[in-house]
Design an enzyme around this catalytic site. Structure first.
Site, PDB file in Angstrom:
ATOM      1  N   PRO A  83       0.788  -1.282  -0.061  1.00 16.21           N
ATOM      2  CA  PRO A  83       0.049   0.261   0.047  1.00 16.21           C
ATOM      3  C   PRO A  83       0.669   1.125   0.190  1.00 16.21           C
ATOM      4  O   PRO A  83       0.664   2.073   0.911  1.00 16.21           O
ATOM      5  CB  PRO A  83      -0.996  -0.261   1.396  1.00 16.21           C
ATOM      6  CG  PRO A  83       0.123  -0.773   2.151  1.00 16.21           C
ATOM      7  CD  PRO A  83       0.778  -1.940   1.241  1.00 16.21           C
ATOM      8  N   CYS A  84       1.562   1.620  -1.160  1.00  8.39           N
ATOM      9  CA  CYS A  84       2.281   2.862  -1.066  1.00  8.39           C
ATOM     10  C   CYS A  84       1.178   4.197  -1.167  1.00  8.39           C
ATOM     11  O   CYS A  84       1.764   5.068  -0.890  1.00  8.39           O
ATOM     12  CB  CYS A  84       2.924   2.842  -2.347  1.00  8.39           C
ATOM     13  SG  CYS A  84       2.353   2.292  -3.854  1.00  8.39           S
ATOM     14  N   HIS A  85      -0.053   4.012  -1.543  1.00  6.64           N
ATOM     15  CA  HIS A  85      -0.814   4.993  -1.541  1.00  6.64           C
ATOM     16  C   HIS A  85      -1.150   5.435   0.129  1.00  6.64           C
ATOM     17  O   HIS A  85      -1.641   6.657   0.165  1.00  6.64           O
ATOM     18  CB  HIS A  85      -2.389   4.545  -2.246  1.00  6.64           C
ATOM     19  CG  HIS A  85      -2.780   3.522  -1.327  1.00  6.64           C
ATOM     20  ND1 HIS A  85      -2.810   2.081  -1.429  1.00  6.64           N
ATOM     21  CD2 HIS A  85      -4.136   3.502  -0.249  1.00  6.64           C
ATOM     22  CE1 HIS A  85      -3.364   1.443  -0.792  1.00  6.64           C
ATOM     23  NE2 HIS A  85      -4.475   2.444  -0.083  1.00  6.64           N
TER      24      HIS A  85
END
EC number: 2.1.1.63
Length: 161
Positions: free
Chosen positions: A125-127
């Site tokens: 989950p880089c977001h």
């Protein structure tokens, strides 16, 4: 190793899933509207399971993913990508938080660079990574998608999480 592709039409655009018989190697936003990679008879189950779990994520029923995936990169990138899933669904952390988590607190910019090279969108989950001042910064899939994903997770987050 033979690689396969299948497209998943999400609420925020077509997502191209790439994998082998045993693992997922890429989950990326395709900058196109049409589905071009449709499931075939020989499409591995892991790609179909990935698409199913993404569907469950987008309808708010899944917060964690359980299919096998492989991330390929430098040791530093791997360390960053392994730290990203420690940021819980519906939560955010700063690039500095990730740098501290991998015991390299001065590497904030390098964490941002590694974050931008993440090839397993949503699942890694880089977001969820934002600026230290709380602002949304860079996202390979586009800032509007980052904002949408964060809002989506806030909407479906369990109060007990």
């Amino acid at each position: 190793m033979k690689k396969y592709k299948v497209d998943y039409k999400s609420p925020i655009g077509v997502i191209e899933i790439e994998g082998s018989d045993s693992a997922i190697y890429g989950i990326n936003f395709a900058e196109r509207d049409e589905i071009i990679h449709i499931p075939q008879q020989d499409t591995p189950k892991v790609l179909m399971e990935c698409a199913k779990q993404l569907q469950e994520y987008f309808i708010g029923e899944r917060h964690d993913f359980s299919f096998p995936y492989v991330v390929e990169g430098t040791d530093f990138q791997q360390a960053v990508w392994q730290a990203l899933p420690t940021v819980s669904y519906g939560e955010t952390a700063s690039y500095k938080d990730i740098a501290v988590a991998i015991n390299n607190e001065k590497a904030v910019r390098a964490v941002g660079s590694a974050n931008g090279k993440n090839n397993i969108s949503i699942v890694v989950p880089c977001h969820r990574i934002i600026g230290s001042n709380g602002t949304l910064t860079g996202y390979g899939g586009g800032m509007w998608r980052k904002e949408w994903l964060l809002q989506h997770e806030q909407t479906y987050k369990n109060p007990s999480e």
